[in-house]
Scaffold this motif. Structure first.
Motif, PDB file in Angstrom:
ATOM      1  N   LEU A 216      35.274  48.233  34.309  1.00 46.01           N
ATOM      2  CA  LEU A 216      35.160  49.656  34.594  1.00 46.01           C
ATOM      3  C   LEU A 216      34.405  50.311  33.453  1.00 46.01           C
ATOM      4  O   LEU A 216      34.769  50.150  32.282  1.00 46.01           O
TER       5      LEU A 216
ATOM      6  N   VAL B 226      37.155  47.651  29.922  1.00 48.91           N
ATOM      7  CA  VAL B 226      37.048  49.092  30.152  1.00 48.91           C
ATOM      8  C   VAL B 226      36.187  49.688  29.049  1.00 48.91           C
ATOM      9  O   VAL B 226      36.396  49.416  27.864  1.00 48.91           O
TER      10      VAL B 226
ATOM     11  N   ILE C  44      41.330  43.926  36.128  1.00 49.59           N
ATOM     12  CA  ILE C  44      40.413  44.592  35.189  1.00 49.59           C
ATOM     13  C   ILE C  44      40.476  43.911  33.822  1.00 49.59           C
ATOM     14  O   ILE C  44      41.528  43.834  33.203  1.00 49.59           O
TER      15      ILE C  44
END
Length: 464
Positions: free
Chosen positions: A185, A210, A207
């Protein structure tokens, strides 16, 4: 004169099918496998939603790499693809021919659409599908395997694409029957909505990276913090240009935001790489950031931040850096720190450190002298960067001498000696002379593969 090759029989057959929508849809059950990808591509390009919808529901391959077909997706065609997934998921018994499990919305370099040669199976990249534990953790509705959507996602809030807006709404309404897998992300813009709403779409276990890199304030970052704490497989975290609003400075609310953000670090058991660039609130609080980390880091980059002596003292003792491989403190000013700090920090890293970047730190000769004995013991070191510091000829000679015995060192970057400048600027002849003298300092027994002197352009331009 140039001549265009006549269309092949297969191309003519596809054109004929696309001209008769009912015929195309009825033919899908018996359509040869090697017809599917080119026919889908033609229907997507010519924006024929009814055919697309039915082709998705009959897709005879495990994966549909849609973003590899076209980077900018037409909204109506994209809606048709999602309608096809709905049609497929609504069927009580999946058609025997349909094998679709994954819709791939990543910018992946797949050759599925080019040179497809009748392969019976088309798998998505194993780096996400094959090894991701999250794939088996999603709840299964009515004993059905959930549909998977793959994304590597970049958020730009001011001008989000229409197809992504539609996808978020679609995915939120189907959280029980789809899982959205996203390895990375990246937030590229200041959010105009609550970032927690965006995270609702994704399987947080998937995920791994980030990156928040454009002028978020600490209050907005605090909103996202609980979501970060849910990312149990997060390995890399980047904060860049995070600032404190004027109305929060020195306020209890700012401290509450700070605690909210970094208390969730204790849940990031797989975090290995932490990057803090131009983060305005670290001064005097670095211990509060790092003390929550329970696993050792491989990479720590704290760049262009103001840090205090107490911050540096804690950094030298922090348990999380005991296995550090990469340390970057570029742009952190050392001039107000005591001379012992750099050496005491490196002394803990001699067995593991591979790259060291102290570019533009205003390191003084006395600090360099305290640092060099520990630096010479860093047996795994491959790269050092001391560029954009002001060091004397004597300090640079010592630097090259102390690193000459490091057998894995391949790159040394250092500033030219301070003696090459005068009030008028750079002295070219003096630079050549001293550079040659520095190279003679390095023993012939072992030299780094690359030794670079980096000119301080700000000093050079300032004298013009």
């Amino acid at each position: 004169m140039s001549f265009r090759a006549p269309p092949t029989l297969q191309q003519l057959a596809r054109r004929s099918l696309l001209k008769d929508e009912a015929l195309a849809i009825s033919a899908l059950e018996d359509l040869p496998l090697h017809f599917f990808p080119p026919l889908f591509k033609d229907a997507f390009t010519s924006k024929q939603p009814n055919i697309l919808r039915q082709m998705v529901a009959a897709w005879p391959f495990p994966c549909l790499p849609l973003k590899a077909l076209k980077k900018t997706l037409h909204l109506e065609s994209f809606k048709a693809v999602l309608d096809g997934l709905d049609l497929l998921m609504a069927q009580k018994d999946r058609p025997k021919r349909c094998k679709l499990q994954v819709l791939d919305l990543r910018d992946a370099h797949l050759d599925f659409w080019k040179g497809w040669a009748g392969r019976q199976h088309m798998d998505c990249s194993p780096d996400v599908i094959g090894t991701n534990q999250a794939m088996g953790n999603h709840p299964i509705l009515d004993k059905k395997q959930p549909m998977t959507v793959l994304m590597n996602h970049f958020f730009t809030y001011h001008h989000p694409s229409n197809y992504l807006k539609y996808f978020y709404q679609w995915a939120k309404q189907r959280k029980d029957v789809i899982q959205v897998i996203c390895k990375k992300l990246e937030f590229q813009d200041y959010p105009t909505c609550d970032p927690r709403d965006v995270l609702e779409v994704f399987d947080t276990d998937s995920i791994q990276e980030v990156e928040i890199r454009t002028q978020w304030d600490i209050h907005t970052l605090a909103l996202l913090a609980p979501g970060l704490g849910q990312m149990k497989n997060l390995q890399k975290l980047t904060f860049k240009e995070i600032y404190v609003p004027v109305h929060l400075s020195g306020d209890l609310e700012m401290e509450a935001c700070f605690t909210e953000i970094f208390s969730h670090f204790s849940k990031l058991n797989k975090l290995q790489h932490l990057y803090l660039n131009d983060v305005s609130f670290l001064n005097g609080r670095l211990d509060q950031v790092l003390r929550f980390l329970e696993s050792p880091l491989e990479t720590l980059a704290i760049t262009h931040c103001l840090l205090s002596q107490s911050d540096m003292n804690y950094l030298s003792q922090c348990p999380s850096i005991q296995k550090l491989k990469h340390l970057d403190l570029s742009g952190v000013t050392f001039i107000h720190l005591n001379d012992a700090f750099p050496g005491s920090l490196l002394q803990r890293l001699t067995a593991t450190l591979q790259t060291l970047k102290l570019k533009g730190c205003m390191i003084m000769d006395s600090q360099m002298s305290a640092l060099l004995p520990a630096l010479s013991q860093c047996s795994q070191l491959t790269e050092v960067n001391f560029g954009k510091n002001v060091l004397s000829m004597g300090s640079l000679k010592k630097l090259l001498q102390h690193t000459s015995n490091l057998t894995k060192l391949t790159l040394v970057k250092y500033p030219p000696p301070d003696e090459i400048y005068n009030n008028m600027g750079l002295l070219p002849d003096r630079f050549i002379q001293l550079y040659s003298e520095l190279m003679d300092t390095v023993p012939n027994i072992r030299q780094p593969k690359q030794v670079c002197s980096v000119i301080n352009m700000s000093r050079l331009l300032g004298s013009l």
